[in-house]
Scaffold this motif. Structure first.
Motif, PDB file in Angstrom:
ATOM      1  N   PHE A 104      47.587  44.141  32.614  1.00 54.70           N
ATOM      2  CA  PHE A 104      48.062  43.613  31.306  1.00 54.70           C
ATOM      3  C   PHE A 104      49.536  43.909  31.645  1.00 54.70           C
ATOM      4  O   PHE A 104      49.504  45.056  30.456  1.00 54.70           O
ATOM      5  CB  PHE A 104      47.685  42.647  30.104  1.00 54.70           C
ATOM      6  N   THR A 105      51.150  43.584  32.220  1.00 53.12           N
ATOM      7  CA  THR A 105      51.820  44.296  31.205  1.00 53.12           C
ATOM      8  C   THR A 105      53.127  43.266  31.222  1.00 53.12           C
ATOM      9  O   THR A 105      52.899  42.014  31.575  1.00 53.12           O
ATOM     10  CB  THR A 105      52.437  45.501  32.625  1.00 53.12           C
ATOM     11  N   GLU A 106      54.236  43.864  30.653  1.00 56.24           N
ATOM     12  CA  GLU A 106      54.919  43.171  30.109  1.00 56.24           C
ATOM     13  C   GLU A 106      55.223  42.246  31.722  1.00 56.24           C
ATOM     14  O   GLU A 106      56.474  41.395  31.359  1.00 56.24           O
ATOM     15  CB  GLU A 106      56.706  44.282  29.925  1.00 56.24           C
ATOM     16  N   GLY A 107      55.149  43.053  33.164  1.00 58.11           N
ATOM     17  CA  GLY A 107      56.082  42.006  33.843  1.00 58.11           C
ATOM     18  C   GLY A 107      54.975  40.921  34.530  1.00 58.11           C
ATOM     19  O   GLY A 107      54.609  39.987  35.308  1.00 58.11           O
ATOM     20  N   GLY A 108      53.941  40.931  33.815  1.00 55.81           N
ATOM     21  CA  GLY A 108      52.653  40.062  33.903  1.00 55.81           C
ATOM     22  C   GLY A 108      51.522  41.080  34.278  1.00 55.81           C
ATOM     23  O   GLY A 108      50.785  41.839  34.179  1.00 55.81           O
ATOM     24  N   VAL A 109      50.330  39.893  34.703  1.00 61.01           N
ATOM     25  CA  VAL A 109      48.949  40.501  34.634  1.00 61.01           C
ATOM     26  C   VAL A 109      48.785  40.424  36.071  1.00 61.01           C
ATOM     27  O   VAL A 109      49.131  39.868  37.808  1.00 61.01           O
ATOM     28  CB  VAL A 109      48.129  38.445  34.264  1.00 61.01           C
ATOM     29  N   GLY A 110      48.026  41.462  36.638  1.00 60.36           N
ATOM     30  CA  GLY A 110      47.105  42.076  37.209  1.00 60.36           C
ATOM     31  C   GLY A 110      46.331  42.572  38.159  1.00 60.36           C
ATOM     32  O   GLY A 110      45.705  42.637  36.887  1.00 60.36           O
ATOM     33  N   LEU A 111      46.054  43.314  38.810  1.00 62.53           N
ATOM     34  CA  LEU A 111      44.530  43.886  38.999  1.00 62.53           C
ATOM     35  C   LEU A 111      45.184  45.609  39.876  1.00 62.53           C
ATOM     36  O   LEU A 111      46.143  45.541  40.281  1.00 62.53           O
ATOM     37  CB  LEU A 111      44.027  43.540  40.772  1.00 62.53           C
ATOM     38  N   ALA A 112      44.450  46.261  38.854  1.00 57.40           N
ATOM     39  CA  ALA A 112      45.013  47.869  39.889  1.00 57.40           C
ATOM     40  C   ALA A 112      43.956  49.046  39.535  1.00 57.40           C
ATOM     41  O   ALA A 112      42.799  48.619  39.261  1.00 57.40           O
ATOM     42  CB  ALA A 112      45.965  48.511  38.056  1.00 57.40           C
ATOM     43  N   PRO A 113      43.766  50.427  40.385  1.00 57.31           N
ATOM     44  CA  PRO A 113      43.160  50.915  40.637  1.00 57.31           C
ATOM     45  C   PRO A 113      42.539  51.584  39.615  1.00 57.31           C
ATOM     46  O   PRO A 113      43.676  51.719  39.143  1.00 57.31           O
ATOM     47  CB  PRO A 113      43.659  51.437  42.201  1.00 57.31           C
ATOM     48  N   THR A 114      41.418  52.108  39.089  1.00 57.81           N
ATOM     49  CA  THR A 114      41.526  53.115  37.966  1.00 57.81           C
ATOM     50  C   THR A 114      40.965  54.419  38.548  1.00 57.81           C
ATOM     51  O   THR A 114      41.528  55.172  37.003  1.00 57.81           O
ATOM     52  CB  THR A 114      40.692  52.478  37.090  1.00 57.81           C
ATOM     53  N   GLY A 115      40.949  54.090  39.124  1.00 63.88           N
ATOM     54  CA  GLY A 115      40.761  55.892  40.017  1.00 63.88           C
ATOM     55  C   GLY A 115      41.330  56.441  41.569  1.00 63.88           C
ATOM     56  O   GLY A 115      41.832  55.206  41.921  1.00 63.88           O
TER      57      GLY A 115
END
Length: 189
Positions: A104-115
């Motif tokens: 969750f960022t100011e630019g929106g919601v997304g998915l991201a790798p954690t590794g």
């Protein structure tokens, strides 16, 4: 080119196309070849044999999923119900082991790798798949129906009805069908 894949799916398409049926090449046949493919994507990730195996499994499930995006192929009867591929179940199983999280960022919601490493790269691919489905464009990434090609491509047609990656595969298939009809027609005469 009119059929270029949207930027958000470029890595997914490139990964699906690590096997080239027409050329008989496969970038996932060795750790070294896979490492070179990763470098060609502008990454510098070490590759272990387990990473190669995971990548191969993900690509196999991904390609089955993309082949299922061809609506005519989806409706074609399977030889036997137990032989029908289950790409979504396999994708779900593989995604469960990848380092991925909601972001969750100011630019929106997304998915991201954690590794990082290869699992992080594969998580990035899965994230792009999920977001493309959310955006309604996932089903447009397909596998060419031509058996001698099987290239992943993005279908930009208005009704998402393309089944071949390009004119040459379509023409080849149409010519083959025409010749078969002529042979059947001459056999009846």
């Amino acid at each position: 080119m009119a059929d270029e894949v949207p930027e958000q799916l470029a890595l997914v398409e490139a990964f699906a196309n690590t096997v080239d049926v027409e050329e008989g090449t496969d970038e996932l046949t060795s750790v070294e070849r896979f490492r070179r493919w990763i470098e060609a994507q502008g990454r510098d990730e070490p590759v272990a044999p387990a990473d190669l195996d995971l990548a191969w499994q993900l690509r196999a499930a991904l390609r089955l999923e993309l082949a299922a995006h061809d609506t005519d192929a989806v409706h074609a009867p399977a030889a036997h119900p137990t032989e029908a591929p289950r790409p979504r179940a396999e994708l779900d199983r593989l995604a469960a082991g990848l380092p991925l999280r909601a972001r969750f960022t100011e630019g929106g919601v997304g998915l991201a790798p954690t590794g990082g490493g290869v699992p992080g790269l594969l998580a990035e691919i899965v994230a792009a798949m999920v977001l493309a489905e959310r955006d309604g464009i996932w089903a447009r990434l397909k596998i060419c129906r031509e058996d001698t090609c099987r290239w992943a491509y993005y279908d930009r047609s208005k009704n998402s009805s393309k089944c071949w990656c390009g004119a040459s595969c379509g023409n080849r298939n149409k010519t083959r069908a025409y010749r078969q009809r002529r042979v059947i027609g001459s056999a009846r005469a």
